[in-house]
Design a protein around this motif. Structure first.
Motif: not given
Length: 166
Positions: A12-21, A123-127
């Motif tokens: 479910s977390a992967l699908v949410r992540y992919a939806t955001v992307v 995702e709050d990732q760095t550049v």
């Protein structure tokens, strides 16, 4: 962790992540399915990595960018419906109107800019880590981020003004 355990815990977390992307829930499910089909035979190697989920996230981004090239996914234009993704709801307080306007404007960005915005702010990732995920230079990520933010700054006041008039 076995592949089956990983999928059970993180699907479910992967699908949410992919939806955001992708900004498309149906496409997100297809992409996650394709990624998991490709990851399963290589799970012995992926599972031993320091951060297997991060590797799978990179696979999702890569699959989306190649899927877009293969399928020529259509870009949303301002005013189009996002069918199924944060559709406007009747809300007497109106507190979600601004969020909806932001989602609509982000949906109009080119795919790489949407990916950079999603990775940076969702995702709050760095550049630097975004550059690693995309397989490009840090300056390229900064360029995408700068262009995306400039587009958002220019479009959001107009979108929010329309909400106030309605």
């Amino acid at each position: 962790m076995t592949f089956e355990e990983f999928v059970a815990a993180r699907l479910s977390a992967l699908v949410r992540y992919a939806t955001v992307v992708t900004w498309d829930p149906d496409l997100a499910e297809d992409i996650v399915q394709n990624v998991l089909v490709r990851a399963q035979p290589r799970w012995a190697h992926i599972g031993r990595m320091e951060a297997p989920e991060r590797y799978v996230h990179r696979m999702v981004v890569t699959e989306f960018l190649t899927w877009r090239r293969r399928r020529r996914a259509r870009l949303l234009h301002a005013g189009e419906s996002l069918e199924g993704l944060a559709a406007p709801q009747d809300d007497p307080t109106g507190r979600y109107d601004e969020r909806d306007a932001v989602i609509r404007v982000v949906g109009t960005l080119p795919p790489r800019q949407r990916v950079v915005i999603a990775l940076r702010f969702y995702e709050d990732q760095t550049v630097e880590s975004i550059a690693e995920v995309l397989g490009c230079r840090v300056s390229t990520v900064r360029t995408h981020l700068g262009r995306a933010l400039a587009t958002l700054r220019a479009a959001l006041p107009a979108a929010l003004t329309q909400l106030e008039e309605a």
